[in-house]
Enzyme design. Sequence first.
Site, PDB file in Angstrom:
ATOM      1  CE  LYS A 272      -3.779  -2.030   2.725  1.00  0.00           C
ATOM      2  NZ  LYS A 272      -4.873  -1.890   1.747  1.00  0.00           N
ATOM      3  NE  ARG A 346     -10.728  -9.847  -2.296  1.00  0.00           N
ATOM      4  CZ  ARG A 346     -11.010  -8.880  -3.156  1.00  0.00           C
ATOM      5  NH1 ARG A 346     -11.165  -9.159  -4.448  1.00  0.00           N
ATOM      6  NH2 ARG A 346     -11.152  -7.644  -2.746  1.00  0.00           N
TER       7      ARG A 346
HETATM    8  N1  BES Z   1      -8.048  -4.120   4.323  1.00  0.00           N
HETATM    9  C1  BES Z   1      -8.236  -3.671   2.992  1.00  0.00           C
HETATM   10  C2  BES Z   1      -9.534  -2.917   2.792  1.00  0.00           C
HETATM   11  C3  BES Z   1      -9.631  -1.572   3.458  1.00  0.00           C
HETATM   12  C4  BES Z   1      -9.315  -0.437   2.742  1.00  0.00           C
HETATM   13  C5  BES Z   1     -10.089  -1.444   4.747  1.00  0.00           C
HETATM   14  C6  BES Z   1      -9.428   0.801   3.328  1.00  0.00           C
HETATM   15  C7  BES Z   1     -10.199  -0.202   5.332  1.00  0.00           C
HETATM   16  C8  BES Z   1      -9.871   0.930   4.617  1.00  0.00           C
HETATM   17  C9  BES Z   1      -8.238  -4.852   2.033  1.00  0.00           C
HETATM   18  O1  BES Z   1      -7.453  -5.927   2.397  1.00  0.00           O
HETATM   19  C10 BES Z   1      -7.703  -4.345   0.739  1.00  0.00           C
HETATM   20  O2  BES Z   1      -6.561  -3.980   0.702  1.00  0.00           O
HETATM   21  N2  BES Z   1      -8.531  -4.338  -0.290  1.00  0.00           N
HETATM   22  C11 BES Z   1      -8.125  -3.897  -1.570  1.00  0.00           C
HETATM   23  C12 BES Z   1      -8.666  -4.882  -2.569  1.00  0.00           C
HETATM   24  C13 BES Z   1      -8.143  -4.702  -3.963  1.00  0.00           C
HETATM   25  C14 BES Z   1      -6.667  -5.014  -4.021  1.00  0.00           C
HETATM   26  C15 BES Z   1      -8.910  -5.613  -4.880  1.00  0.00           C
HETATM   27  C16 BES Z   1      -8.674  -2.513  -1.823  1.00  0.00           C
HETATM   28  O3  BES Z   1      -9.806  -2.238  -1.437  1.00  0.00           O
HETATM   29  O4  BES Z   1      -7.944  -1.686  -2.368  1.00  0.00           O
HETATM   30 MN    MN Z   2      -5.433  -5.670   1.774  1.00  0.00          MN
END
Ligand code: BES
Ligand code: MN
Length: 493
Positions: A272, A346
């Site tokens: 990230k 997931r």
């Molecule tokens: N934990 C995150 C989702 C999240 C994002 C929670 C912002 C709280 C605040 C999850 O694991 C994630 O990173 N999701 C990705 C999925 C994508 C790579 C398909 C996302 O939402 O960017």
């Molecule tokens: Mn994630």
Amino acid sequence: MRITTPTTAPARAAADVLAVAVSKPPELSGELADLDSALGGRVEQIVRSGEFRGTRGQIVTLDGGSGAVRARRVVLVGLGSRPGADDVRAAAGAAAKAALAARALTVAFATGDIPLDPPTATRCIVEGALVGSYRFDRYRTTGADERPKPLRSVAVLGGDRAAARRASVVTAALNRARDLQNTPSNHLGPEQLAERAREIAAAHPTLKVEVRDERWMRGKGMGALLAVAQANGAPARLIGLRHTPSRPKRRDVVLGLVGKGVTFDSGGLSIKPARSLVGMKYDMSGAAAVLEATAAIAELGLPVRVVTIAGATENLIDSRGFKVDDIITAANGKTIEITNTDAEGRLVLADCMHYARMLGATHLVDVATLTGAVVVALGDTHAGLMGRDQEWLDRVRDAGERSGEHVWQLPLLETHRRFLRSEYADMVNSSSAGMAGPSYAARFLQEFAGEGPWAHLDIAGTADLARTRGDEFPKGGTGFGVRLLVELAESLC
Ligand code: BES
Ligand code: MN
Ligand code: ZN
């Protein structure tokens, strides 16, 4: 904290602070009129002058402590016009904060003029007061003298006793979930979450705990959860709680609760950006919710069987970590091509949902901070609801409405299946389409949801607040899911 429901008249309540909720525009009738006379017309004065208008959350503090009003201070708190349950919670939270600021240790709430049925009014006051007076000071070493001491008791005058007890049990569980959420990952990793589950089980005779390590997971073929765990410093845990009441109401129901317990989500190799890393300690909020909801269900002795599974791991970066292009095999035998290591939730849920079904769950709910896209779509007021079996989804939604934890259904359609298509495996874990993120994630999960009703709650927007929403919750963890899940369990009794 002690919660009581004495029948004392507001002016006679022996508390440091008397809190009185007032609708907009304020009407000097009923309990408020009585209080106004006891205060020598001072309420009428501040209403007349326009100082107090009853706007939601507005606070005016008056001196009490005279012969006619026993409480040292009287806090008038606005409910807004035509208030509902959420407004009463918000007002009770604002009043509890004002009471703390006045260095009160005991607060009494007048209920006579609140336009809700007594059990609902009682419940909302207890929830608002306990949520609003919550603090997370564990890691502050200075300033303890300047901070208010926690409230010792809340009295709901003329309140409903059973509703007060239930609300205090559930809200205590909610606040414990917030403690887990707010604790950073260097203090709360998978093993610490497991330890909390052991504590919960030890406190309730209907509960049994199961904590499994990575070796055991390997034996079960949990290649999806294990892929995420590959880069771990702290080893992963699969955490189970089982609530077996002696006389369940329905023989045909085992409620399955599954929570995402990623104690820190760096994104892994698909790392990230710096700003998105902040707050990723909250990625275990689903696990916190299902564990503490199970504790509350046991404490209330609800006659419904429950199996709760939390998948706990970090998602970190390491040369041993899983990679993009890897193909892994989940516990149900399906293969997954990794296209983004940040779509890890997931994967964790996939193996946990499958395991919950193996343990006999007939009706499944998973709770997870799963997608940033649900935050964009629904903000911080509603969790995303998706799943299979509309009757079950309606039941989950209704439990949310009754509990004050609102959810909004998003589409989950067969056509979303096309986003799963992989060149080499049964599916990819992240679609390149850049559309309908929450629905796509749900469609992925559906591959692991087994037979029977299933509801998916994407709580990425509601689990923690980056800024206040103007209600009883400050920034930080909200314990979202605890109240909804207890309400849902109750609806099956
Ligand atoms: N934990 C995150 C989702 C999240 C994002 C929670 C912002 C709280 C605040 C999850 O694991 C994630 O990173 N999701 C990705 C999925 C994508 C790579 C398909 C996302 O939402 O960017
Ligand atoms: Mn994630
Ligand atoms: Zn995540």
